[in-house]
Design a protein around this motif. Structure first.
Motif, PDB file in Angstrom:
ATOM      1  N   VAL A 126      65.949  21.014  14.190  1.00  0.00           N
ATOM      2  CA  VAL A 126      66.233  21.669  15.476  1.00  0.00           C
ATOM      3  C   VAL A 126      67.733  21.710  15.746  1.00  0.00           C
ATOM      4  N   SER A 127      68.400  20.575  15.549  1.00  0.00           N
ATOM      5  CA  SER A 127      69.847  20.544  15.800  1.00  0.00           C
ATOM      6  C   SER A 127      70.613  21.320  14.737  1.00  0.00           C
ATOM      7  N   GLY A 128      70.115  21.291  13.487  1.00  0.00           N
ATOM      8  CA  GLY A 128      70.813  21.969  12.413  1.00  0.00           C
ATOM      9  C   GLY A 128      70.788  23.479  12.533  1.00  0.00           C
ATOM     10  N   ILE A 129      69.774  24.032  13.192  1.00  0.00           N
ATOM     11  CA  ILE A 129      69.717  25.481  13.396  1.00  0.00           C
ATOM     12  C   ILE A 129      70.965  25.965  14.120  1.00  0.00           C
ATOM     13  N   PHE A 130      71.516  25.130  14.985  1.00  0.00           N
ATOM     14  CA  PHE A 130      72.727  25.494  15.730  1.00  0.00           C
ATOM     15  C   PHE A 130      73.992  24.993  15.028  1.00  0.00           C
ATOM     16  N   ILE A 131      73.964  23.736  14.571  1.00  0.00           N
ATOM     17  CA  ILE A 131      75.180  23.140  14.020  1.00  0.00           C
ATOM     18  C   ILE A 131      75.542  23.740  12.671  1.00  0.00           C
ATOM     19  N   MET A 132      74.539  24.033  11.833  1.00  0.00           N
ATOM     20  CA  MET A 132      74.815  24.493  10.478  1.00  0.00           C
ATOM     21  C   MET A 132      75.303  25.935  10.421  1.00  0.00           C
ATOM     22  N   ARG A 133      75.362  26.605  11.545  1.00  0.00           N
ATOM     23  CA  ARG A 133      75.993  27.921  11.577  1.00  0.00           C
ATOM     24  C   ARG A 133      77.517  27.781  11.568  1.00  0.00           C
ATOM     25  N   LEU A 134      77.987  26.556  11.797  1.00  0.00           N
ATOM     26  CA  LEU A 134      79.418  26.275  11.768  1.00  0.00           C
ATOM     27  C   LEU A 134      79.784  25.706  10.400  1.00  0.00           C
ATOM     28  N   SER A 135      81.064  25.583  10.155  1.00  0.00           N
ATOM     29  CA  SER A 135      81.535  24.986   8.903  1.00  0.00           C
ATOM     30  C   SER A 135      82.862  24.300   9.158  1.00  0.00           C
ATOM     31  N   GLY A 136      83.247  23.449   8.197  1.00  0.00           N
ATOM     32  CA  GLY A 136      84.546  22.795   8.296  1.00  0.00           C
ATOM     33  C   GLY A 136      84.658  21.845   9.471  1.00  0.00           C
ATOM     34  N   VAL A 137      85.824  21.855  10.106  1.00  0.00           N
ATOM     35  CA  VAL A 137      86.104  20.936  11.213  1.00  0.00           C
ATOM     36  C   VAL A 137      85.179  21.202  12.394  1.00  0.00           C
ATOM     37  N   ALA A 138      84.855  22.462  12.643  1.00  0.00           N
ATOM     38  CA  ALA A 138      83.979  22.796  13.773  1.00  0.00           C
ATOM     39  C   ALA A 138      82.617  22.129  13.618  1.00  0.00           C
ATOM     40  N   SER A 140      81.992  19.376  11.888  1.00  0.00           N
ATOM     41  CA  SER A 140      82.185  17.926  12.040  1.00  0.00           C
ATOM     42  C   SER A 140      82.236  17.531  13.511  1.00  0.00           C
ATOM     43  N   ILE A 141      82.957  18.303  14.310  1.00  0.00           N
ATOM     44  CA  ILE A 141      83.030  18.011  15.751  1.00  0.00           C
ATOM     45  C   ILE A 141      81.663  18.174  16.398  1.00  0.00           C
ATOM     46  N   ALA A 142      80.894  19.170  15.949  1.00  0.00           N
ATOM     47  CA  ALA A 142      79.558  19.379  16.502  1.00  0.00           C
ATOM     48  C   ALA A 142      78.643  18.197  16.186  1.00  0.00           C
ATOM     49  N   THR A 143      78.750  17.645  14.970  1.00  0.00           N
ATOM     50  CA  THR A 143      77.925  16.472  14.643  1.00  0.00           C
ATOM     51  C   THR A 143      78.327  15.259  15.478  1.00  0.00           C
ATOM     52  N   LEU A 144      79.616  15.135  15.782  1.00  0.00           N
ATOM     53  CA  LEU A 144      80.062  14.046  16.654  1.00  0.00           C
ATOM     54  C   LEU A 144      79.480  14.207  18.050  1.00  0.00           C
ATOM     55  N   ALA A 145      79.453  15.443  18.545  1.00  0.00           N
ATOM     56  CA  ALA A 145      78.846  15.704  19.846  1.00  0.00           C
ATOM     57  C   ALA A 145      77.347  15.395  19.822  1.00  0.00           C
ATOM     58  N   PHE A 146      76.688  15.720  18.711  1.00  0.00           N
ATOM     59  CA  PHE A 146      75.266  15.411  18.572  1.00  0.00           C
ATOM     60  C   PHE A 146      75.024  13.904  18.652  1.00  0.00           C
ATOM     61  N   LEU A 147      75.855  13.107  17.973  1.00  0.00           N
ATOM     62  CA  LEU A 147      75.717  11.657  18.038  1.00  0.00           C
ATOM     63  C   LEU A 147      75.883  11.150  19.460  1.00  0.00           C
TER      64      LEU A 147
END
Length: 366
Positions: A126-138, A140-147
């Motif tokens: 569910v979270s990857g459907i949104f986060i994995m549309r990004l790449s690179g630093v963006a 990484s920041i999204a995964t930090l926000a998820f945590l």
């Protein structure tokens, strides 16, 4: 000869998980046979870290995207483990907000492990459907926000998680053999994914996204697949950690644990499965040794006092040295495999065997 070379390449390609698994097996046998139960328990914790870091490698190592959010999957799985395995009477007292079907349930350990891992994989999907549309630093920041989101939700859901305090009462009794089995499973899963078409496609996206896109590789799909598989393995680690300690809290899987897991992966070698295992073992042994030195140490008849926290300081300093001297980690991108002389011997044995079979066939014909 062609068949022999094909077998040689096959053995060389798939030797890594077998060698790593055998190395862990030997380590467990040595721990059980020659050390105290306390050291065996420390070894069990190190094996759980192997599961976690290998799970992290499945995504980070193959995609090149540094993820700060994978301990969120361990959080989801650890609390699911508590919901499924705690005694109903204790859940009704500590977690009154759970649905009745969960309050009255007490699952076997193996089924709870699979269920909690699958729940973590679902959250990753569910979270990857949104986060994995990004790449690179963006990304990484999204995964930090998820945590941060996971930690905030679980820390403020008192009726179902116990809030910011520690949730005790999770059945323990986790044996080192069970953890070894899951560590071997994680290593095999990581290797199969890395050598599969999806894993190779993900590596191509890591190396040259533009060329991969031009070849028809959908970066989003292969990243999402690795993210979900990685979330499942990290969820298994969260389940094992909960059963290992018997008590959990949201902060058990927050920044401290995240940075330690990333340090193990980076120090060993972020692009190598062997590096992931080596990094865990190296830092685990070093931390255990340094922690035991804290307090009073007698050396050459003199007693020295090492301040508390020295272990963490020295580990951080050692990591800085490794990153400066070897930016690719201790192992780099190499994998452990059979020595060249063994592979050459295998090739010669196959060739000789074929010659013998051919000679025997000719003699029988004559």
């Amino acid at each position: 000869m062609i068949g022999g070379r094909s077998l040689q390449r096959l053995v060389s390609r798939h030797a890594t998980p077998v060698i790593l698994s055998l190395a862990l097996l030997v380590a467990v046998l040595l721990l059980i046979g020659f050390t105290s139960p306390l050291i065996v328990r420390v070894g069990t914790g190190a094996l759980i870290s192997v599961v976690l870091v290998v799970g992290l490698f499945i995504f980070v190592g193959n995609s090149g995207i540094l993820s700060f959010g994978h301990l969120g999957f361990a959080t989801v799985s650890a609390y699911a483990t508590a919901w499924l395995t705690m005694r109903p009477a204790m859940k009704k007292m500590l977690l009154p907000g759970l649905p009745e079907i969960i309050l009255s349930a007490q699952w076997p350990s193996f089924l709870a492990t699979l269920a909690s891992g699958l729940l973590a994989a679902l959250v990753a999907l569910v979270s990857g459907i949104f986060i994995m549309r990004l790449s690179g630093v963006a990304a990484s920041i999204a995964t930090l926000a998820f945590l941060a989101i996971i930690n905030t939700v679980y820390a403020n859901s008192d009726p179902i998680t116990g809030g910011v305090g520690s949730l005790a009462g999770i059945p323990t009794g986790l044996g080192i053999w069970a953890v070894l089995g899951w560590a071997v499973f994680a290593i095999l899963a990581a290797h199969i994914h890395a050598t599969s078409a999806a894993g190779l496609a993900l590596k191509s996206c890591r190396e040259d996204p533009v060329a991969a896109e031009a070849c028809g590789i959908r970066g989003f799909r292969v990243r999402l697949l690795a993210y979900v598989l990685s979330g499942f393995v990290c969820g298994i680690a969260g389940n094992l950690q909960a059963r290992y300690l018997g008590v959990i809290s949201p902060d058990s899987f927050y920044f401290g644990a995240t940075l330690l897991a990333l340090a193990m992966l980076i120090v060993g070698g972020m692009a190598s499965l062997t590096g992931a295992v080596v990094g865990v073992l190296a830092i685990s042994v070093a931390m255990e040794f340094l922690i035991r030195l804290e307090g009073s140490v007698e050396l050459f008849g003199l007693t020295f006092s090492i301040p508390a926290g020295t272990a963490n300081f020295l580990i951080a300093a050692a990591m800085c040295v490794v990153l400066v001297k070897r930016p690719q980690g201790l192992v780099g991108d190499r994998e452990i495999t059979l020595p060249a002389f063994l592979l050459g011997k295998l090739d010669r044995d196959i060739h000789d065997s074929k010659n013998n079979v051919g000679t025997t066939t000719v003699e029988n014909t004559l």
